[in-house]
Scaffold this active site. Structure first.
Site, PDB file in Angstrom:
ATOM      1  N   ARG A 170       1.012  -3.546  12.591  1.00  0.00           N
ATOM      2  CA  ARG A 170       0.230  -3.849  13.781  1.00  0.00           C
ATOM      3  C   ARG A 170       0.696  -5.182  14.342  1.00  0.00           C
ATOM      4  NH1 ARG A 170      -0.785   0.641  13.234  1.00  0.00           N
ATOM      5  NH2 ARG A 170      -2.781   1.764  13.341  1.00  0.00           N
ATOM      6  N   THR A 226       6.297  -2.873  11.534  1.00  0.00           N
ATOM      7  CA  THR A 226       5.923  -1.540  12.016  1.00  0.00           C
ATOM      8  C   THR A 226       4.458  -1.266  11.709  1.00  0.00           C
ATOM      9  OG1 THR A 226       6.662  -0.539   9.927  1.00  0.00           O
ATOM     10  CG2 THR A 226       8.256  -0.613  11.731  1.00  0.00           C
ATOM     11  N   HIS A 238       6.318   1.326  19.801  1.00  0.00           N
ATOM     12  CA  HIS A 238       5.311   1.834  18.859  1.00  0.00           C
ATOM     13  C   HIS A 238       5.491   3.334  18.619  1.00  0.00           C
ATOM     14  CE1 HIS A 238       0.997   1.079  17.170  1.00  0.00           C
ATOM     15  NE2 HIS A 238       1.745   1.813  16.359  1.00  0.00           N
ATOM     16  N   GLY A 260       0.829  -1.199   0.000  1.00  0.00           N
ATOM     17  CA  GLY A 260       0.000   0.000   0.000  1.00  0.00           C
ATOM     18  C   GLY A 260       0.862   1.247   0.000  1.00  0.00           C
ATOM     19  N   SER A 273       0.503  -9.581  -1.334  1.00  0.00           N
ATOM     20  CA  SER A 273      -0.636  -9.514  -0.420  1.00  0.00           C
ATOM     21  C   SER A 273      -1.807 -10.143  -1.145  1.00  0.00           C
ATOM     22  CB  SER A 273      -0.969  -8.077  -0.003  1.00  0.00           C
ATOM     23  OG  SER A 273      -1.570  -7.374  -1.080  1.00  0.00           O
ATOM     24  N   ILE A 331       2.295   2.967   2.437  1.00  0.00           N
ATOM     25  CA  ILE A 331       3.498   2.856   3.255  1.00  0.00           C
ATOM     26  C   ILE A 331       4.443   1.821   2.658  1.00  0.00           C
ATOM     27  CG2 ILE A 331       4.402   2.156   5.507  1.00  0.00           C
ATOM     28  CD1 ILE A 331       1.919   3.390   6.771  1.00  0.00           C
ATOM     29  N   GLU A 338      -0.061  -3.603  24.105  1.00  0.00           N
ATOM     30  CA  GLU A 338       0.728  -2.383  24.279  1.00  0.00           C
ATOM     31  C   GLU A 338       0.155  -1.549  25.423  1.00  0.00           C
ATOM     32  OE1 GLU A 338       0.875  -0.363  20.531  1.00  0.00           O
ATOM     33  OE2 GLU A 338       1.831  -2.026  19.505  1.00  0.00           O
TER      34      GLU A 338
END
Length: 317
Positions: free
Chosen positions: A236, A234, A284, A154, A175, A156, A265
């Protein structure tokens, strides 16, 4: 009566200084809450007096039960235009509006590459050793000529791919929705899922968390990887099966992992990721940058102003 506004999830105690919140003085009183997420009983008591709550991404979960315990709440504002921790449907049924903000798109790719380079060249250990009076502890790895695998091409993932190309890496991607044509548009080679994990020297995760992507990096996928490979996440935490990854690292099935996101988290105090030698872990901080926070908080102010004027903007539904 002044509207009571809470800015929560301000774990670093920085929100008050990133932007000028005095712009809201004509609307209400702004309160900064630095506590970590808690159970719904605690959260309800903490937040029950507020009409407006500003949340930072997916740090605190607002499910149907919690929302029903906040009868004064009229507006939720989140950093970013997507927040899986908010039950937006339940909020709508309760008459609570939800607004978002834009994001600085370069923060996560930059952090991804900071992790890749630090892990590859063993920078943390070398820097810490130097502070202890030591000198040159080992051999760093290399990136040029190696293969970068992108799981999720995508916006990113494409930025991370371009960095890889600049470093002279061969870039491959897969993907479930990716096609060879779309990959080719980014000068990336489309491969199968198994080929992605088998061929990557560095495998970087950039999927959106969904029921389909949850746990997609499982024991089988990790078993496909080279023993010299680095896994980077980086995106989820739940996209990667943590127990499977821990076992793979403990058995040296892969060379290491660079992680910025986790199943829970903040990361529990005695979690193996805190102590495994082959893990480079950060708390995070992929989106935690000066420019991104300025964008988040300045647009949160705009959202509140627009809501108070009866013309809400950047509504999420």
């Amino acid at each position: 009566m002044a509207v009571q506004i809470a800015v929560i999830d301000d774990w670093q105690d920085v929100a008050s200084g990133v932007v000028d919140w005095s712009a809201l003085e004509g609307i209400g009183e702004v309160h900064f809450v630095h506590d970590y997420p808690a159970d719904n009983d605690t959260l309800a008591k903490r937040l029950e007096t507020f009409q407006v709550i500003c949340v930072m991404r997916e740090r605190t979960r607002f499910d149907d039960d919690l929302l029903r315990r906040l009868p004064n709440l009229k507006l939720l504002v989140t950093g970013g235009m997507r927040n899986a921790a908010l039950d937006i449907k339940a909020a709508g049924a309760l008459g609570i509006q939800v607004c978002g903000t834009d994001s600085y798109k370069h923060a996560a790719p930059e952090l991804t590459w900071a992790l890749i380079m630090a892990a590859t060249r063993n920078l943390v250990n070398e820097a810490n050793a130097l502070r202890q009076g030591k000198w040159q502890q080992g051999l760093g790895g290399d990136l040029h000529g190696k293969t970068l695998g992108i799981l999720g091409l995508g916006s990113i993932g494409q930025r991370v791919a371009r960095f890889g190309q600049v470093f002279g890496m061969r870039v491959i991607a897969w993907s479930e929705n990716l096609t060879a044509e779309r990959a080719a548009e980014a000068d990336v080679t489309y491969v199968s899922k198994q080929e992605l994990f088998e061929q990557a020297d560095v495998l970087s995760v950039h999927l959106v968390l969904s029921d389909r992507s949850r746990g997609i990096v499982d024991a089988q996928a990790l078993d496909w990887m080279k023993p010299t490979a680095l896994l980077v996440n980086t995106a989820r935490g739940p996209i990667v099966d943590e127990s499977a990854l821990i076992k793979a690292l403990q058995k040296n099935r892969i060379a290491g992992a660079a992680l910025d996101v986790f199943e829970q988290e903040p990361l529990p105090a005695h979690h193996p990721f805190r102590t495994l030698d082959t893990v480079l872990a950060t708390p995070h901080v992929g989106y935690v940058s000066q420019q991104n926070y300025h964008l988040f908080f300045s647009q949160m102010i705009e959202d509140i102003q627009a809501w108070a004027a009866g013309a809400p903007i950047r509504l999420l539904s």
